[in-house]
Design an enzyme around this catalytic site. Structure first.
Site, PDB file in Angstrom:
ATOM      1  N   CYS A   1     -22.016 201.799  51.572  1.00 26.52           N
ATOM      2  CA  CYS A   1     -22.993 200.955  50.890  1.00 26.52           C
ATOM      3  C   CYS A   1     -24.026 200.412  51.872  1.00 26.52           C
ATOM      4  O   CYS A   1     -25.149 200.102  51.491  1.00 26.52           O
ATOM      5  CB  CYS A   1     -22.303 199.823  50.136  1.00 26.52           C
ATOM      6  SG  CYS A   1     -21.189 198.829  51.120  1.00 26.52           S
TER       7      CYS A   1
ATOM      8  N   HIS B   1     -19.624 201.421  56.381  1.00 23.48           N
ATOM      9  CA  HIS B   1     -19.646 201.211  54.929  1.00 23.48           C
ATOM     10  C   HIS B   1     -20.732 202.087  54.333  1.00 23.48           C
ATOM     11  O   HIS B   1     -21.892 201.961  54.721  1.00 23.48           O
ATOM     12  CB  HIS B   1     -19.961 199.745  54.601  1.00 23.48           C
ATOM     13  CG  HIS B   1     -18.850 198.811  54.944  1.00 23.48           C
ATOM     14  ND1 HIS B   1     -18.154 198.116  53.984  1.00 23.48           N
ATOM     15  CD2 HIS B   1     -18.317 198.481  56.138  1.00 23.48           C
ATOM     16  CE1 HIS B   1     -17.226 197.370  54.584  1.00 23.48           C
ATOM     17  NE2 HIS B   1     -17.313 197.568  55.885  1.00 23.48           N
TER      18      HIS B   1
ATOM     19  N   CYS C   1     -14.870 199.795  48.905  1.00 23.55           N
ATOM     20  CA  CYS C   1     -15.516 198.496  48.775  1.00 23.55           C
ATOM     21  C   CYS C   1     -15.544 198.055  47.315  1.00 23.55           C
ATOM     22  O   CYS C   1     -16.026 198.776  46.444  1.00 23.55           O
ATOM     23  CB  CYS C   1     -16.937 198.621  49.333  1.00 23.55           C
ATOM     24  SG  CYS C   1     -18.089 197.413  48.719  1.00 23.55           S
ATOM     25  N   GLU C   2     -15.015 196.876  47.055  1.00 23.03           N
ATOM     26  CA  GLU C   2     -14.896 196.452  45.660  1.00 23.03           C
ATOM     27  C   GLU C   2     -16.227 196.014  45.052  1.00 23.03           C
ATOM     28  O   GLU C   2     -16.355 195.916  43.848  1.00 23.03           O
ATOM     29  CB  GLU C   2     -13.841 195.353  45.514  1.00 23.03           C
ATOM     30  CG  GLU C   2     -14.263 194.001  46.032  1.00 23.03           C
ATOM     31  CD  GLU C   2     -13.186 192.941  45.790  1.00 23.03           C
ATOM     32  OE1 GLU C   2     -12.010 193.325  45.634  1.00 23.03           O
ATOM     33  OE2 GLU C   2     -13.538 191.756  45.775  1.00 23.03           O
ATOM     34  N   HIS C   3     -17.208 195.749  45.906  1.00 19.13           N
ATOM     35  CA  HIS C   3     -18.513 195.363  45.368  1.00 19.13           C
ATOM     36  C   HIS C   3     -19.311 196.570  44.884  1.00 19.13           C
ATOM     37  O   HIS C   3     -19.999 196.512  43.876  1.00 19.13           O
ATOM     38  CB  HIS C   3     -19.352 194.633  46.427  1.00 19.13           C
ATOM     39  CG  HIS C   3     -18.724 193.357  46.874  1.00 19.13           C
ATOM     40  ND1 HIS C   3     -18.565 193.024  48.198  1.00 19.13           N
ATOM     41  CD2 HIS C   3     -18.185 192.349  46.168  1.00 19.13           C
ATOM     42  CE1 HIS C   3     -17.968 191.854  48.284  1.00 19.13           C
ATOM     43  NE2 HIS C   3     -17.724 191.428  47.074  1.00 19.13           N
ATOM     44  N   HIS C   4     -19.252 197.640  45.660  1.00 22.52           N
ATOM     45  CA  HIS C   4     -20.107 198.791  45.371  1.00 22.52           C
ATOM     46  C   HIS C   4     -19.322 200.023  44.950  1.00 22.52           C
ATOM     47  O   HIS C   4     -19.914 201.047  44.647  1.00 22.52           O
ATOM     48  CB  HIS C   4     -20.947 199.124  46.605  1.00 22.52           C
ATOM     49  CG  HIS C   4     -21.728 197.966  47.127  1.00 22.52           C
ATOM     50  ND1 HIS C   4     -21.294 197.188  48.178  1.00 22.52           N
ATOM     51  CD2 HIS C   4     -22.904 197.441  46.722  1.00 22.52           C
ATOM     52  CE1 HIS C   4     -22.179 196.224  48.403  1.00 22.52           C
ATOM     53  NE2 HIS C   4     -23.161 196.349  47.535  1.00 22.52           N
TER      54      HIS C   4
ATOM     55  N   GLN D   1     -13.684 194.097  53.518  1.00 19.04           N
ATOM     56  CA  GLN D   1     -13.111 194.291  54.851  1.00 19.04           C
ATOM     57  C   GLN D   1     -12.483 193.013  55.412  1.00 19.04           C
ATOM     58  O   GLN D   1     -11.448 193.046  56.071  1.00 19.04           O
ATOM     59  CB  GLN D   1     -14.202 194.829  55.784  1.00 19.04           C
ATOM     60  CG  GLN D   1     -13.658 195.231  57.153  1.00 19.04           C
ATOM     61  CD  GLN D   1     -14.733 195.807  58.053  1.00 19.04           C
ATOM     62  OE1 GLN D   1     -15.709 196.388  57.570  1.00 19.04           O
ATOM     63  NE2 GLN D   1     -14.571 195.643  59.356  1.00 19.04           N
TER      64      GLN D   1
HETATM   65 ZN   LIG Z   1     -20.092 197.581  49.695  1.00 19.54          ZN
END
Ligand SMILES: [Zn+2]
Length: 155
Positions: free
Chosen positions: A97, A95, A26-29, A67
């Site tokens: 996260c 996920h 996941c590129e955010h977390h 995703q």
């Molecule tokens: Zn995430």
């Protein structure tokens, strides 16, 4: 990636490759998300070698991702490569996260889908696909309500 894997055939039934394991980040977390990907298409003139479909999933999963984008990239690649009558991609993922935010969310997972062509215009085709992949979740409820796609793109 696909140059040697395209074949011209006289086959116009749905081709499905389901339960493709994928693993992404996941590129955010910067935390993993992973699960199953299901791909279907209806050929017009060309088909893709079946073993190449998990390969397409892999190529896009092996990047920092969200995703929804991953789902679209797989669908778009197949659409642009063989111009099928329709293509559908559904991804179900856990996920980290999400699961790290509380016990009650540990078993939750996210479902995304991208539907093009016949899978978008024909609910019967879409249902057939969803029936064949038999999602493991309560997504069935959404499916019956006709609001299955969390994320769907214009064909
Ligand atoms: Zn995430």
């Amino acid at each position: 990636m696909l140059n040697n894997a395209l074949f011209t055939v006289d086959y116009s039934e749905m081709v499905i490759v389901k339960d493709i394991d994928f693993y992404s980040l996941c590129e955010h977390h910067l935390l993993p998300f992973f699960g199953k990907c299901h791909v279907a298409y209806i050929p017009s003139t060309k088909v893709i070698g079946l073993s190449k479909i998990p390969r397409i999933v892999d190529v896009f999963a092996r990047r920092l991702q969200v995703q929804e984008r991953l789902t679209n990239q797989i669908a778009d690649t197949i659409r642009d490569t063989i111009k099928p009558m329709g293509v559908a991609v559904v991804m179900e993922a856990t996920h980290l996260c999400m699961s790290m935010r509380g016990v009650e969310k540990q078993n939750s997972f996210a479902v995304t889908s991208a539907m093009h062509g016949a899978f978008r215009t024909s609910s019967r085709t879409r249902m057939e696909f969803l029936e064949l992949i038999k999602l493991r979740s309560a997504v069935a409820g959404l499916r019956d309500a006709g609001g299955y796609a969390c994320l769907a793109e214009e064909a």
